[in-house]
Design a protein around this motif. Structure first.
Motif, PDB file in Angstrom:
ATOM      1  N   PHE A 193      15.576  41.001  17.924  1.00 37.93           N
ATOM      2  CA  PHE A 193      15.096  39.714  18.547  1.00 37.93           C
ATOM      3  C   PHE A 193      14.575  38.821  17.513  1.00 37.93           C
ATOM      4  O   PHE A 193      13.481  38.984  17.146  1.00 37.93           O
ATOM      5  N   GLU A 194      15.195  37.626  17.229  1.00 42.62           N
ATOM      6  CA  GLU A 194      14.858  36.976  15.993  1.00 42.62           C
ATOM      7  C   GLU A 194      14.109  36.028  16.338  1.00 42.62           C
ATOM      8  O   GLU A 194      14.389  35.114  17.481  1.00 42.62           O
ATOM      9  N   GLU A 195      12.763  35.601  15.762  1.00 45.72           N
ATOM     10  CA  GLU A 195      12.089  34.201  16.123  1.00 45.72           C
ATOM     11  C   GLU A 195      12.016  34.045  17.612  1.00 45.72           C
ATOM     12  O   GLU A 195      12.311  33.033  18.074  1.00 45.72           O
ATOM     13  N   PRO A 196      11.370  35.284  18.273  1.00 48.01           N
ATOM     14  CA  PRO A 196      11.381  34.944  19.853  1.00 48.01           C
ATOM     15  C   PRO A 196      10.136  33.846  20.052  1.00 48.01           C
ATOM     16  O   PRO A 196      10.362  33.182  21.193  1.00 48.01           O
TER      17      PRO A 196
ATOM     18  N   PRO B  69      17.468  39.093   4.225  1.00 54.92           N
ATOM     19  CA  PRO B  69      17.341  37.598   3.897  1.00 54.92           C
ATOM     20  C   PRO B  69      17.914  36.811   4.930  1.00 54.92           C
ATOM     21  O   PRO B  69      18.915  37.191   5.188  1.00 54.92           O
ATOM     22  N   HIS B  70      17.284  35.794   5.542  1.00 55.89           N
ATOM     23  CA  HIS B  70      17.809  34.391   6.128  1.00 55.89           C
ATOM     24  C   HIS B  70      18.900  33.640   5.157  1.00 55.89           C
ATOM     25  O   HIS B  70      18.272  33.479   3.914  1.00 55.89           O
ATOM     26  N   VAL B  71      19.996  33.603   5.443  1.00 59.29           N
ATOM     27  CA  VAL B  71      21.011  32.915   4.636  1.00 59.29           C
ATOM     28  C   VAL B  71      21.512  31.580   5.481  1.00 59.29           C
ATOM     29  O   VAL B  71      22.414  31.872   6.448  1.00 59.29           O
TER      30      VAL B  71
ATOM     31  N   MET C 151      27.161  41.199  14.681  1.00 61.06           N
ATOM     32  CA  MET C 151      26.937  39.575  14.822  1.00 61.06           C
ATOM     33  C   MET C 151      25.598  39.198  15.523  1.00 61.06           C
ATOM     34  O   MET C 151      25.072  40.133  16.112  1.00 61.06           O
ATOM     35  N   LYS C 152      25.380  38.056  15.277  1.00 58.51           N
ATOM     36  CA  LYS C 152      24.424  37.308  15.947  1.00 58.51           C
ATOM     37  C   LYS C 152      24.438  36.281  16.685  1.00 58.51           C
ATOM     38  O   LYS C 152      25.023  35.330  16.368  1.00 58.51           O
ATOM     39  N   ILE C 153      24.019  36.288  17.934  1.00 62.63           N
ATOM     40  CA  ILE C 153      24.163  35.004  18.857  1.00 62.63           C
ATOM     41  C   ILE C 153      22.828  34.286  18.873  1.00 62.63           C
ATOM     42  O   ILE C 153      21.948  34.612  18.246  1.00 62.63           O
ATOM     43  N   LYS C 154      22.965  33.113  19.383  1.00 59.70           N
ATOM     44  CA  LYS C 154      21.840  32.113  19.569  1.00 59.70           C
ATOM     45  C   LYS C 154      21.446  32.297  21.069  1.00 59.70           C
ATOM     46  O   LYS C 154      22.321  32.053  22.028  1.00 59.70           O
ATOM     47  N   VAL C 155      20.126  32.340  21.202  1.00 61.14           N
ATOM     48  CA  VAL C 155      19.575  31.952  22.616  1.00 61.14           C
ATOM     49  C   VAL C 155      18.703  31.361  22.508  1.00 61.14           C
ATOM     50  O   VAL C 155      18.430  30.629  21.289  1.00 61.14           O
TER      51      VAL C 155
ATOM     52  N   GLY D  65      10.708  35.133   9.940  1.00 61.56           N
ATOM     53  CA  GLY D  65      10.118  34.953   8.480  1.00 61.56           C
ATOM     54  C   GLY D  65      10.917  33.807   7.784  1.00 61.56           C
ATOM     55  O   GLY D  65      10.689  33.312   6.737  1.00 61.56           O
ATOM     56  N   GLU D  66      12.203  33.430   8.554  1.00 63.51           N
ATOM     57  CA  GLU D  66      12.692  32.021   7.920  1.00 63.51           C
ATOM     58  C   GLU D  66      11.751  31.022   7.525  1.00 63.51           C
ATOM     59  O   GLU D  66      12.258  29.987   6.724  1.00 63.51           O
ATOM     60  N   CYS D  67      11.037  30.841   8.391  1.00 63.63           N
ATOM     61  CA  CYS D  67       9.895  29.594   8.086  1.00 63.63           C
ATOM     62  C   CYS D  67       8.591  29.941   7.301  1.00 63.63           C
ATOM     63  O   CYS D  67       7.904  29.142   6.926  1.00 63.63           O
TER      64      CYS D  67
ATOM     65  N   ALA E 195      19.972  38.801  18.576  1.00 66.54           N
ATOM     66  CA  ALA E 195      19.981  37.409  19.128  1.00 66.54           C
ATOM     67  C   ALA E 195      18.638  36.748  18.762  1.00 66.54           C
ATOM     68  O   ALA E 195      17.668  37.417  18.025  1.00 66.54           O
ATOM     69  N   ASP E 196      18.869  35.293  18.415  1.00 65.93           N
ATOM     70  CA  ASP E 196      18.004  34.445  17.627  1.00 65.93           C
ATOM     71  C   ASP E 196      17.731  33.393  18.728  1.00 65.93           C
ATOM     72  O   ASP E 196      18.605  32.367  18.977  1.00 65.93           O
ATOM     73  N   SER E 197      16.253  33.032  18.811  1.00 68.79           N
ATOM     74  CA  SER E 197      15.933  32.008  19.797  1.00 68.79           C
ATOM     75  C   SER E 197      15.334  30.678  18.954  1.00 68.79           C
ATOM     76  O   SER E 197      15.241  29.748  19.377  1.00 68.79           O
ATOM     77  N   ASN E 198      15.431  31.023  17.857  1.00 67.70           N
ATOM     78  CA  ASN E 198      14.606  29.967  16.836  1.00 67.70           C
ATOM     79  C   ASN E 198      13.343  29.472  17.228  1.00 67.70           C
ATOM     80  O   ASN E 198      13.331  28.164  17.556  1.00 67.70           O
ATOM     81  N   HIS E 199      12.352  30.358  17.844  1.00 70.91           N
ATOM     82  CA  HIS E 199      11.256  30.157  18.327  1.00 70.91           C
ATOM     83  C   HIS E 199      10.903  29.229  19.581  1.00 70.91           C
ATOM     84  O   HIS E 199      10.282  28.230  19.582  1.00 70.91           O
TER      85      HIS E 199
HETATM   86 MG    MG Z   1      17.242  32.576  12.417  1.00 72.25          MG
END
Ligand code: MG
Length: 383
Positions: free
Chosen positions: A221-224, A297-299, A166-170, A247-249, A195-199
């Motif tokens: 570590f996603e979109e740090p 892929p980002h979904v 699973m993936k959490i939001k940070v 890569g989702e952007c 974990a995903d920070s959405n930049h």
């Molecule tokens: Mg993301």
């Protein structure tokens, strides 16, 4: 056979419980669905990721008139026809999202016309099930100490449902984020966590958070960092053994080539409803593979994008390859989304944390026409 008509369906619904991430909050869901119809009356369906109202205009006014009359089997020719028509002023952003939805609908349509699933069209399935990771643990408007407990409880529910990853939001603030990273690991010692920070971070913050992720054995570590500073990915990666994912952007093989050449990125996350569609996603996967990297892929959205990503991962060869190959996880968003759960009569089946790859023709999911009418707030038709 010819493409006779392209319809767009703007679907929208309010959420019972708003949820937030590092940048803003969602209180509704809104998606553009694209329907491409042949002169023999067969429909293919796709979806677009991004601001649906804007993308709708791009599909209706710009691309549809250029594609009507073309042979729907010729997905490569149609893609490049659309690309050349918009190259000078639309190398990324919502125009490419519009192209992605049309391209996805054409893959669904081609499968239906040839009697094959999209994974068969993509070269054949390497696997019949794809392990999922549950995406959730979004922020809610409550005191931080309460929120920490609520998020850990949410993760435990997914674990009980059979999700092994699973993936959490940070990206709320580094102090909160590090507490959450530690609590989550204590609660779920045997779960694969990302974990995903959405930049959300600058480089020093990202280095600190990466240290916490590394100490707690997180897998990525996603979109740090901001996608506008790709050189920082390499600087961050040199400080940590946690894989950097992004890569989702990003869009198109050209965009990903530049991103990956900078170095630092270990996991490539193009979105099939945004990067240029399944046609372009296959090329991006090839570019990633040439650098020894995997693409997962980002979904985000509805069953069409989920099905497209499931077929894509069913056909994936895991780099670098070994007898007991590394699983490539499908992103399975678990946040409230009636457009994902109520718009279709046939869904991607997820059982005990794994998606069953659809074996029906095309994407293998089916729109419920009554639900479409119920959720649709604006439709267009171009002939
Ligand atoms: Mg993301």
């Amino acid at each position: 056979m010819k493409i006779k008509c392209i319809k767009t369906h703007l679907v929208r619904c309010d959420l019972k419980q708003p949820f937030g991430f590092s940048q803003w909050s969602y209180d509704h869901r809104c998606v553009l669905i694209v329907e491409v119809i042949t002169d023999t009356g067969v429909s293919g369906w796709g979806e677009c990721y991004g601001p649906a109202e804007v993308i709708q205009t791009a599909v209706e006014k710009f691309y549809s008139p250029k594609v009507i009359g073309m042979d729907p089997i010729s997905t490569e020719m149609i893609w490049h026809h659309m690309w050349r028509a918009s190259l000078d002023f639309a190398r990324g952003g919502v125009m490419m999202a519009a192209m992605s939805g049309i391209d996805m609908a054409l893959w669904d349509l081609k499968g239906k016309l040839l009697g094959l699933s999209v994974s068969e069209l993509m070269g054949g399935r390497c696997r019949d099930t794809v392990p999922c990771y549950a995406t959730g643990m979004y922020f809610q408007d409550m005191p931080e100490d309460v929120l920490l407990k609520v998020l850990v409880e949410e993760a435990c529910v997914y674990s009980e449902q059979g999700f092994k990853a699973m993936k959490i939001k940070v990206g709320k603030n580094p102090e909160f984020d590090i507490k959450l990273i530690e609590l989550m690991r204590k609660a779920l010692p045997n779960t694969i966590l990302a974990a995903d920070s959405n930049h959300a971070y600058d480089l020093p913050e990202a280095i600190n958070v990466a240290k916490a992720l590394e100490d707690n054995d997180y897998i990525w570590f996603e979109e740090p960092l901001s996608p506008e500073h790709p050189a920082q990915f390499k600087q961050l990666q040199e400080t940590t053994r946690v894989a950097i994912a992004t890569g989702e952007c990003e869009q198109t093989r050209f965009g990903f080539k530049k991103l990956l050449e900078q170095g630092g990125v270990q996991l490539v996350q193009a979105d099939l409803a945004y990067c240029g569609g399944p046609s372009e996603a296959l090329k991006i996967r090839t570019i990633a593979s040439a650098q020894g990297l995997n693409m997962i892929p980002h979904v985000w959205g509805t069953q069409l994008n989920l099905a497209a990503a499931t077929h894509f991962l069913a056909t994936a060869y895991s780099e670098p390859g070994r007898a007991e190959s590394k699983p490539l996880f499908l992103e399975y968003d678990r946040t409230e989304n009636p457009l994902r759960d109520e718009l279709y009569s046939v869904n991607v089946e997820v059982r005990n944390g794994s998606a069953i790859v659809p074996t029906g023709v095309g994407l293998g999911v089916e729109i419920n026409e009554n639900a479409l009418k119920q959720f649709s707030i604006n439709s267009t038709e171009t002939k």
